[in-house]
Design an enzyme around this catalytic site. Structure first.
Site, mmCIF file in Angstrom:
data_model
loop_
_atom_site.group_PDB
_atom_site.id
_atom_site.type_symbol
_atom_site.label_atom_id
_atom_site.label_comp_id
_atom_site.label_asym_id
_atom_site.label_seq_id
_atom_site.Cartn_x
_atom_site.Cartn_y
_atom_site.Cartn_z
ATOM 1 N N CYS A 263 -53.215 13.422 -70.762
ATOM 2 C CA CYS A 263 -54.577 13.965 -70.787
ATOM 3 C C CYS A 263 -55.171 13.987 -72.195
ATOM 4 C CB CYS A 263 -54.614 15.352 -70.159
ATOM 5 S SG CYS A 263 -53.779 16.659 -71.081
ATOM 6 N N HIS A 311 -54.552 21.448 -70.458
ATOM 7 C CA HIS A 311 -55.139 20.230 -69.899
ATOM 8 C C HIS A 311 -56.538 20.027 -70.479
ATOM 9 C CE1 HIS A 311 -55.248 16.930 -67.021
ATOM 10 N NE2 HIS A 311 -56.501 17.253 -66.766
ATOM 11 N N HIS A 323 -60.447 12.276 -66.534
ATOM 12 C CA HIS A 323 -59.217 12.825 -67.107
ATOM 13 C C HIS A 323 -58.004 12.074 -66.574
ATOM 14 C CE1 HIS A 323 -57.845 15.736 -63.680
ATOM 15 N NE2 HIS A 323 -58.605 14.802 -63.161
#
Length: 348
Positions: A263, A311, A323
């Site tokens: 990520c 994240h 993402h």
């Protein structure tokens, strides 16, 4: 990340023991999971399995960001160590040259009864020249004394460099130990998740893989009926364009492209394509720009999730982001409200 303490279990036996173990498993957010062979467990519904797999993937992502941070620190320590070693080598060469010069001077003194030949030539029995020659000898002595002082300073400087190199080596060793620990955690969590997923039917597993509401790479943002929102600046536009170009590429923990990403590796690569250097991890990227509220979001902003900032995605407008979700789920478009929102940062 510290593991939560497991609740104490009574000494059940038989099927009661299996039921108790299942409930303890569901309540342990960060504990290692060791499920048995893939088989249908009436106490473990597909919904519970999906929740457990989500937790394992989240734990693995936390460990991945810790791995990324330790790797960045290890790289910096290794570079600093190389620099110190190179500087120590250069200074050692200069020290050896200075020592050689002093050695030649000492050898000349020994051969000529204590005086360098140049000093002997400077001495004369002519009284008119004595003071001039004596002054020359004093200058020779001063220069030699200065050279000795310089050698002593060089020796002290090299000793200091070696001490700093020793500290950097210790730091590098510690970071390498962290890397090993985080790598083992990641692999364990992901292997456990795969064993759990294997207990699902093919249809259930396919439903889980698409359960985050993401669009496929091929459909991109067209599924919303609204095209991509315009970015507020050329650099943000370049970052967003890079992220669109990464759609469909696989998630690989620790990867920064160009063929795979995790990520924070994706957001770092996207902004790098726009000429902006972001730090490596989610918990450092959140401080890499201006903090903004959710209502202020514009394409190119970084959006962060979970209380531990574990994240990150790249906002593209219309409440959506691009993402890299997790292993088995490629880079995709997803709504930002599918995970607990933790904050946003405007890079440029």
């Amino acid at each position: 990340m510290a593991a939560h303490r497991k609740p104490k279990q009574r000494p059940y036996t038989g099927s009661a023991a299996r039921t108790a173990a299942t409930l303890a498993f569901a309540g342990a957010a960060t504990a290692a999971v060791m499920p048995g062979p893939a088989h249908a467990d009436p106490q473990r519904t597909p919904a519970r399995i999906r929740a457990e797999v989500d937790r394992l993937h989240h734990d693995a992502e936390i460990a991945t960001e810790q791995y990324n941070g330790a790797k960045e620190q290890a790289t910096a320590a290794a570079d600093a160590l190389d620099t110190l070693r190179d500087e120590a080598a250069r200074r050692t060469e200069r020290l050896n040259a200075s020592r050689d010069a002093l050695g030649s001077f000492a050898a000349a003194q020994y051969r000529t009864g204590g005086l360098d030949p140049s000093v002997q030539l400077a001495l004369s029995s002519d009284p008119d020249q004595y003071l001039e020659r004596a002054s020359y000898v004093d200058r020779i002595g001063d220069r030699r004394a200065a050279e000795i002082d310089e050698v002593e300073r060089q020796v002290a400087g090299i000793a200091q460099l070696r001490s700093r190199a020793k500290d950097k080596l210790a730091a590098l060793t510690a970071r390498q130990a962290e890397l090993k620990k985080h790598k083992a955690t990641i692999r364990t969590k992901l292997a456990d998740a795969q064993r759990l997923l294997a207990t699902l039917s093919p249809a259930e597993r396919a439903a889980y893989e698409g359960s985050d509401g993401a669009h496929s790479a091929g459909r991109a943002d067209r599924g919303t009926g609204r095209g991509p929102a315009p970015a507020p600046g050329s650099r943000a536009a370049e970052a967003v364009a890079f992220a669109y170009g990464a759609l469909g590429k696989p998630y690989v923990w620790g990867a920064t492209g160009p063929s795979s990403f995790d990520c924070s590796g994706l957001t770092q690569a996207a902004w790098r394509s726009a000429g902006v250097a972001l730090p490596r991890t989610t918990y450092t990227q959140i401080n890499a720009g201006q903090h903004i509220s959710r209502s202020e979001l514009a394409p190119g902003d970084l959006v962060f999730f979970y209380s531990g900032i574990s994240h990150v995605g790249l906002y593209i407008g219309n409440g959506q982001m691009i993402h890299a979700p997790r292993p088995g789920a490629p880079v995709r478009i997803a709504p930002i409200d599918q995970m607990p929102f933790a904050g946003a940062t405007r890079v440029a």
